[in-house]
Design a protein around this motif. Sequence first.
Motif, mmCIF file in Angstrom:
data_model
loop_
_atom_site.group_PDB
_atom_site.id
_atom_site.type_symbol
_atom_site.label_atom_id
_atom_site.label_comp_id
_atom_site.label_asym_id
_atom_site.label_seq_id
_atom_site.Cartn_x
_atom_site.Cartn_y
_atom_site.Cartn_z
ATOM 1 N N ASN A 188 0.816 -1.224 0.000
ATOM 2 C CA ASN A 188 0.000 0.000 0.000
ATOM 3 C C ASN A 188 0.847 1.272 0.000
ATOM 4 O O ASN A 188 0.770 2.088 0.925
ATOM 5 N N PRO A 189 1.685 1.484 -1.010
ATOM 6 C CA PRO A 189 2.487 2.712 -1.059
ATOM 7 C C PRO A 189 1.615 3.935 -1.295
ATOM 8 O O PRO A 189 0.530 3.849 -1.872
ATOM 9 N N GLU A 190 2.086 5.078 -0.843
ATOM 10 C CA GLU A 190 1.346 6.324 -1.020
ATOM 11 C C GLU A 190 1.332 6.728 -2.494
ATOM 12 O O GLU A 190 2.248 6.405 -3.262
ATOM 13 N N GLN A 191 0.272 7.424 -2.890
ATOM 14 C CA GLN A 191 0.223 7.955 -4.249
ATOM 15 C C GLN A 191 1.431 8.852 -4.508
ATOM 16 O O GLN A 191 1.951 9.495 -3.602
ATOM 17 N N PHE A 192 1.867 8.897 -5.750
ATOM 18 C CA PHE A 192 2.894 9.864 -6.128
ATOM 19 C C PHE A 192 2.331 10.792 -7.191
ATOM 20 O O PHE A 192 1.478 10.400 -8.005
ATOM 21 N N PHE A 193 2.809 12.019 -7.189
ATOM 22 C CA PHE A 193 2.395 13.031 -8.154
ATOM 23 C C PHE A 193 3.656 13.693 -8.696
ATOM 24 O O PHE A 193 4.231 14.569 -8.040
ATOM 25 N N PHE A 194 4.107 13.270 -9.857
ATOM 26 C CA PHE A 194 5.333 13.780 -10.459
ATOM 27 C C PHE A 194 4.991 14.711 -11.611
ATOM 28 O O PHE A 194 4.123 14.413 -12.434
ATOM 29 N N TYR A 195 5.694 15.836 -11.661
ATOM 30 C CA TYR A 195 5.638 16.706 -12.833
ATOM 31 C C TYR A 195 7.014 16.676 -13.486
ATOM 32 O O TYR A 195 7.999 17.173 -12.921
ATOM 33 N N GLU B 246 -13.982 -0.280 -17.511
ATOM 34 C CA GLU B 246 -12.834 -0.117 -18.385
ATOM 35 C C GLU B 246 -11.585 0.305 -17.602
ATOM 36 O O GLU B 246 -10.465 -0.108 -17.923
ATOM 37 N N LEU B 247 -11.759 1.124 -16.563
ATOM 38 C CA LEU B 247 -10.616 1.661 -15.809
ATOM 39 C C LEU B 247 -10.442 0.972 -14.458
ATOM 40 O O LEU B 247 -9.770 1.505 -13.571
ATOM 41 N N LEU B 248 -11.021 -0.206 -14.313
ATOM 42 C CA LEU B 248 -10.969 -0.902 -13.031
ATOM 43 C C LEU B 248 -9.549 -1.179 -12.585
ATOM 44 O O LEU B 248 -9.211 -1.047 -11.411
ATOM 45 N N ASN B 249 -8.671 -1.553 -13.503
ATOM 46 C CA ASN B 249 -7.303 -1.931 -13.164
ATOM 47 C C ASN B 249 -6.323 -0.762 -13.165
ATOM 48 O O ASN B 249 -5.158 -0.937 -12.811
ATOM 49 N N ALA B 250 -6.772 0.422 -13.571
ATOM 50 C CA ALA B 250 -5.852 1.554 -13.749
ATOM 51 C C ALA B 250 -5.262 1.992 -12.410
ATOM 52 O O ALA B 250 -5.990 2.219 -11.442
ATOM 53 N N GLU B 251 -3.951 2.123 -12.361
ATOM 54 C CA GLU B 251 -3.235 2.546 -11.154
ATOM 55 C C GLU B 251 -2.497 3.863 -11.365
ATOM 56 O O GLU B 251 -2.292 4.618 -10.422
ATOM 57 N N ILE B 252 -2.059 4.129 -12.605
ATOM 58 C CA ILE B 252 -1.271 5.321 -12.914
ATOM 59 C C ILE B 252 -1.866 5.978 -14.143
ATOM 60 O O ILE B 252 -2.241 5.305 -15.108
ATOM 61 N N ILE B 253 -1.960 7.312 -14.130
ATOM 62 C CA ILE B 253 -2.388 8.057 -15.312
ATOM 63 C C ILE B 253 -1.284 9.029 -15.688
ATOM 64 O O ILE B 253 -0.749 9.751 -14.840
ATOM 65 N N ALA C 226 -12.265 15.211 -10.229
ATOM 66 C CA ALA C 226 -13.619 14.829 -9.808
ATOM 67 C C ALA C 226 -14.095 13.572 -10.512
ATOM 68 O O ALA C 226 -14.737 12.702 -9.909
ATOM 69 N N ARG C 227 -13.779 13.427 -11.810
ATOM 70 C CA ARG C 227 -14.241 12.276 -12.554
ATOM 71 C C ARG C 227 -13.566 10.991 -12.066
ATOM 72 O O ARG C 227 -14.209 9.948 -11.917
ATOM 73 N N LEU C 228 -12.260 11.053 -11.771
ATOM 74 C CA LEU C 228 -11.564 9.871 -11.264
ATOM 75 C C LEU C 228 -12.061 9.496 -9.870
ATOM 76 O O LEU C 228 -12.139 8.310 -9.527
ATOM 77 N N LYS C 229 -12.419 10.477 -9.064
ATOM 78 C CA LYS C 229 -13.007 10.181 -7.751
ATOM 79 C C LYS C 229 -14.330 9.437 -7.918
ATOM 80 O O LYS C 229 -14.619 8.481 -7.185
ATOM 81 N N PHE D 161 -7.606 12.488 -7.181
ATOM 82 C CA PHE D 161 -7.567 11.741 -8.432
ATOM 83 C C PHE D 161 -7.974 10.278 -8.239
ATOM 84 O O PHE D 161 -7.453 9.379 -8.900
ATOM 85 N N GLY D 162 -8.917 10.069 -7.347
ATOM 86 C CA GLY D 162 -9.462 8.736 -7.142
ATOM 87 C C GLY D 162 -8.460 7.729 -6.617
ATOM 88 O O GLY D 162 -8.649 6.523 -6.794
ATOM 89 N N GLY D 163 -7.399 8.187 -5.975
ATOM 90 C CA GLY D 163 -6.384 7.280 -5.457
ATOM 91 C C GLY D 163 -5.345 6.872 -6.477
ATOM 92 O O GLY D 163 -4.440 6.093 -6.158
ATOM 93 N N MET D 164 -5.445 7.354 -7.717
ATOM 94 C CA MET D 164 -4.478 7.012 -8.751
ATOM 95 C C MET D 164 -3.257 7.915 -8.669
ATOM 96 O O MET D 164 -3.364 9.098 -8.318
ATOM 97 N N SER D 165 -2.098 7.368 -8.993
ATOM 98 C CA SER D 165 -0.884 8.165 -9.094
ATOM 99 C C SER D 165 -0.872 8.873 -10.443
ATOM 100 O O SER D 165 -1.381 8.352 -11.436
ATOM 101 N N VAL D 166 -0.274 10.063 -10.470
ATOM 102 C CA VAL D 166 -0.322 10.898 -11.670
ATOM 103 C C VAL D 166 1.096 11.289 -12.075
ATOM 104 O O VAL D 166 1.904 11.699 -11.231
ATOM 105 N N ILE D 167 1.382 11.156 -13.353
ATOM 106 C CA ILE D 167 2.634 11.655 -13.935
ATOM 107 C C ILE D 167 2.254 12.701 -14.973
ATOM 108 O O ILE D 167 1.694 12.363 -16.025
ATOM 109 N N ALA D 168 2.514 13.960 -14.677
ATOM 110 C CA ALA D 168 2.258 15.053 -15.612
ATOM 111 C C ALA D 168 3.564 15.385 -16.329
ATOM 112 O O ALA D 168 4.611 15.517 -15.696
ATOM 113 N N VAL D 169 3.493 15.502 -17.635
ATOM 114 C CA VAL D 169 4.688 15.730 -18.449
ATOM 115 C C VAL D 169 4.440 16.927 -19.354
ATOM 116 O O VAL D 169 3.363 17.054 -19.941
#
Length: 478
Positions: free
Chosen positions: A196-203, A289-296, A314-317, A326-334
């Motif tokens: 159960n690692p914490e979400q990460f948010f990388f830019y 469709e997004l049941l298995n998604a962990e990272i966006i 809001a939509r991911l929540k 973000f609904g518990g998903m980790s996010v990588i913004a590039v």
Amino acid sequence: MGFVQRRKNDKPAIIRFHRCSQEKHPEQYYGRLLKLYLPHRSDHELKTPSLPTYQAFYGAGCVQLPGTDCLEYVQHIVKRNREKYEKNSEEIESAVEEYEQNRGVTDEWCNLAPESDLVRLPLVEQEREQDNENEQEDVPDYSRQADASTEVRAIREPPAIDPTLLRQMFQNLNKKQACIFYAVRDWCIKRVCALNPEQFFFYINGGAGTGKSHLIKCIYSEASKILSKVPRYADDVDISKPTVLLTAFTGTAAFNISGTTLHSLLKLPRSLKPPIQGLGNQLDEVRSELLNAEIIVIDEVSMVSRHLFAYVDARLKQIKGTRRPFGGMSVIAVGDFYQLPPVRQSKPLCVHDPSEIDLWREHFQMITLTEIMRQKDDVVFAEMLNRIRVKGKLDVLCEADRNLLSQAITEPAHCPTDALHIFATNKEVDAHNSATLGLLHTHIIDIHADDYRKDPRTGRMALQDRPFKGGKNELQTH
């Protein structure tokens, strides 16, 4: 409107499904044949009191198909439909069986990252043991089954990548890229191990040519492979669903990373003004469709406005059913905020507004890539581009940059015809394209076309009196 439009797609389809052994499991084998190739409305029609099994009904049963006046043997109907829809089935099955028996399994990770292999090998072995323990003989119809651990692994593992190409891809990462890559990879391993690692948010920030897209491909390849082995909450979860989502604001940016747009993926409305609109009847479809998604991954994040970012959150929540960011998903913004901003004068994410909730400033950690990867052979030119990238309107170019820019060809007549030309208006683009076509091709043919438009009342096509002027993406008309 008084008519029904006929669908004209009548080509035979290839049906791919789990095949049971006719010798070991005859009832399942004949049940599959009847359900796939015998028209019926319920399973009760596939058996009779006098023929209580699928095998018996297949061998001796007779039915009357809709629109016919006589009875027909079940096995004749099944055979006819199999020949129509199941092309070359025996050859395909023989090839698959031969491949499964003769293919060699190559494990290249020990050569790429020997320091991490001790962590991964117990995880792979544990997954293989779980595959063997979860085998079931009696499973619901029309669900994927597995009667051997080799078949389960074949389904779960992504398509094989050339080991040499994979090694080169990872070895080409510079030090800072490798740090990001291994940080994401370690998070994925912890996720698989149920730590159960914490979400990460990388830019991931950086100018043109610093390897942002290359890093995305490396992360996607490795994270997808590892996260496909995350223990799921349900035994019948579809493991073919994506675990890493590649997205962007525009279709062009999404195409460059083989992803999809945020609007298409999350079913976002055109207008992003509050209040947030729910998915309604589409919620179950998108959630499945997004049941298995962990990272966006969100590429070209400079084009994402604050309103769109809040909508994504809001939509991911809503989809994930949690109030976590973000609904518990980790996010990588590039992306690069010196490049294209959001449309319609919307505020970019990097601009802080005290009156609004700032998801960007609150969560995201910026990592800047500085080493030039694309123009390694012309570092002087690449460094000049990055200086221009951060130059203000009133800043004066240095003498060295002026001399380098003055070496560029400025007269269109002196440019090669196959070189990329950039113009300020569509009119200039059309004029250049027409002139270039005239130089390259002397024999030009004009094709006269008749334009039709569908009548919304009748559904029929009506000939137009004058040519229809299409949009900018269509052929020109005169």
